[in-house]
Motif scaffolding. Structure first.
Motif, PDB file in Angstrom:
ATOM      1  N   THR A 111       0.824  -1.211   0.000  1.00 56.52           N
ATOM      2  CA  THR A 111       0.000   0.000   0.000  1.00 56.52           C
ATOM      3  C   THR A 111       0.854   1.256   0.000  1.00 56.52           C
ATOM      4  OG1 THR A 111      -0.181  -0.011   2.425  1.00 56.52           O
ATOM      5  CG2 THR A 111      -1.919  -1.136   1.171  1.00 56.52           C
ATOM      6  N   HIS A 134       1.708   1.362  -3.953  1.00 57.39           N
ATOM      7  CA  HIS A 134       0.689   1.211  -4.986  1.00 57.39           C
ATOM      8  C   HIS A 134      -0.464   2.201  -4.794  1.00 57.39           C
ATOM      9  CE1 HIS A 134       2.910  -2.562  -5.501  1.00 57.39           C
ATOM     10  NE2 HIS A 134       2.411  -2.581  -6.721  1.00 57.39           N
ATOM     11  N   PHE A 135      -1.421   2.129  -5.705  1.00 63.17           N
ATOM     12  CA  PHE A 135      -2.461   3.144  -5.750  1.00 63.17           C
ATOM     13  C   PHE A 135      -3.656   2.830  -4.849  1.00 63.17           C
ATOM     14  CE2 PHE A 135      -0.827   4.193 -10.193  1.00 63.17           C
ATOM     15  CZ  PHE A 135      -0.133   5.300  -9.731  1.00 63.17           C
ATOM     16  N   CYS A 136      -4.308   3.904  -4.424  1.00 70.35           N
ATOM     17  CA  CYS A 136      -5.513   3.852  -3.605  1.00 70.35           C
ATOM     18  C   CYS A 136      -6.403   5.018  -4.040  1.00 70.35           C
ATOM     19  CB  CYS A 136      -5.141   3.972  -2.122  1.00 70.35           C
ATOM     20  SG  CYS A 136      -6.519   3.758  -0.968  1.00 70.35           S
ATOM     21  N   SER A 176      -0.687   7.296  -4.031  1.00 69.60           N
ATOM     22  CA  SER A 176       0.037   6.287  -3.259  1.00 69.60           C
ATOM     23  C   SER A 176       0.086   6.757  -1.814  1.00 69.60           C
ATOM     24  CB  SER A 176       1.462   6.102  -3.793  1.00 69.60           C
ATOM     25  OG  SER A 176       2.257   7.244  -3.502  1.00 69.60           O
ATOM     26  N   GLN A 204      -4.651  -3.080  -4.936  1.00 67.77           N
ATOM     27  CA  GLN A 204      -4.905  -1.652  -5.069  1.00 67.77           C
ATOM     28  C   GLN A 204      -6.394  -1.369  -4.856  1.00 67.77           C
ATOM     29  OE1 GLN A 204      -2.149   0.451  -8.002  1.00 67.77           O
ATOM     30  NE2 GLN A 204      -2.446  -1.505  -9.026  1.00 67.77           N
TER      31      GLN A 204
END
Length: 373
Positions: free
Chosen positions: A225, A228-230, A265, A336
């Motif tokens: 996390t 990576h993307f959220c 991110s 993600q």
């Protein structure tokens, strides 16, 4: 009241989504307006609640049919739209299914029982991204089957008990008598004290404790996390989408994701939060294992009480305004957390906000409310 006026019942009006729905309805340019707004909650109106957001604040226990009937039956000839933002969170998903379905069923039964033709026309139902990722609070995320992001509304139900499914079934059981729109937010960002999952306020309380104790503001998540993307959902955008869903023919009987429309991110967001909260940025270090925020905060209730007293903040108990376990769970996903907004845009909802500007805005609100420094 004009017989043609739209009349809204916002159930769960003291929550992050519920209040934003009421405020979106109150907007002079709101579709379907001007609205007559009833805001409903289980408890009396809190001192921080802006009375101007609703025309009438009502209280009842939706689990109790008699209480629900007594309160809502006199309104059944007025209410045209229900905006459902209520939630019960129990110890098991079976508890969630039982209680949440009773609450929704009781409200709809009362509002459709006596008036013919039924005055109630539409319900907006709020669920969420657990639709796509499974029961994260009762199953290890690494063990759970889930859909592959980005999440789309046409993805099927996962093979787990989920109270979202039951709520959808309750609404759909009314067939042509009642139209609906289903709204699935991600991490909701707002500035309230009363909410089951208040992500931003939880991080803010942790930051205030770190500042007070001159301790590092550590990241309780994993490397996945971190890198990576959220995505997240500003409560204002969510409120606007509920109103849009309730008033547009094309949106009837449809499901829509609702996020800010961008991604980030946690590494970058973490640095941004450190600047906003005035704490030192601490890079992720997994050398000694993951930082356990839940364990770290177990004995900090007295520290928070001292901060509140010394700094003149609103007297709120830490356990009532934080959700450390939920935050830690989300920050330890191995996928993600990203939902597609394509369907929403294709159907005509174009609401969006920059997530970093959103976080800054709501931190400012928390300070204005004297909840944090």
């Amino acid at each position: 009241m004009s017989t043609t006026q739209n009349c809204a019942l916002v159930v769960g009006v003291t929550g992050m989504a519920g209040l934003s729905i009421a405020q979106a309805l109150r907007n002079p340019t709101a579709q379907g307006g001007p609205w007559l707004i009833y805001g409903a909650a289980r408890r009396p109106k809190p001192t921080w609640f802006p009375s101007s957001a609703v025309d009438h604040y009502i209280t009842f226990d939706a689990v109790n049919f008699d209480d629900t009937y007594t309160t809502l039956s006199p309104l059944s000839s007025q209410i045209t739209h229900v905006f459902w933002a209520a939630i019960y969170v129990g110890q098991t998903e079976e508890d969630n299914i039982k209680i949440n379905s009773i609450m929704l069923s009781n409200v709809l039964k009362v509002l459709t029982a006596h008036t013919r033709p039924i005055k109630l026309r539409h319900i907006t139902l709020q669920t969420g991204t657990s639709q796509y990722i499974g029961p994260i609070h009762f199953t290890s995320p690494s063990d759970a089957a889930q859909h592959e992001p980005p999440f789309h509304e046409d993805m099927g139900r996962l093979p787990y008990p989920n109270f979202y499914h039951v709520l959808e079934d309750v609404v759909k059981s009314y067939g042509s008598d009642l139209t609906y729109s289903i709204h699935r937010p991600s991490i909701i960002i707002s500035a309230l004290t009363r909410s089951v999952y208040n992500f931003l306020l939880t991080l803010a309380v942790y930051a205030e404790i770190c500042k007070y104790q001159n301790a590092p503001f550590k990241y309780p998540g994993n490397r996945y996390t971190w890198e990576h993307f959220c995505d997240m959902s500003d409560a204002r955008v969510l409120g606007e989408q509920h109103v849009w869903g309730a008033t547009n023919e094309k949106a009837k009987n449809e499901v829509f994701n609702c996020t800010n429309g961008d991604v980030f991110s946690w590494k970058k967001m973490r640095g941004f939060l450190c600047e906003e909260f005035g704490v030192e940025f601490v890079p992720l270090d997994e050398g000694g294992g993951l930082f356990d925020l839940v364990e770290e905060m177990k004995d900090k209730e007295n520290v928070w009480d001292r901060i509140v007293e010394e700094k003149g903040l609103v007297k709120l108990k830490m356990e009532e305004i934080t959700c450390f376990a939920a935050v830690q769970t989300v920050l330890r996903f191995n996928f993600q957390l990203v939902s597609s907004m394509n369907k929403s845009k294709e159907f005509g909802f174009l609401g969006y906000v920059d997530s970093f500007k959103s976080v800054r805005f709501w931190i400012g609100k928390l300070r204005d409310m004297k909840i944090i420094l």
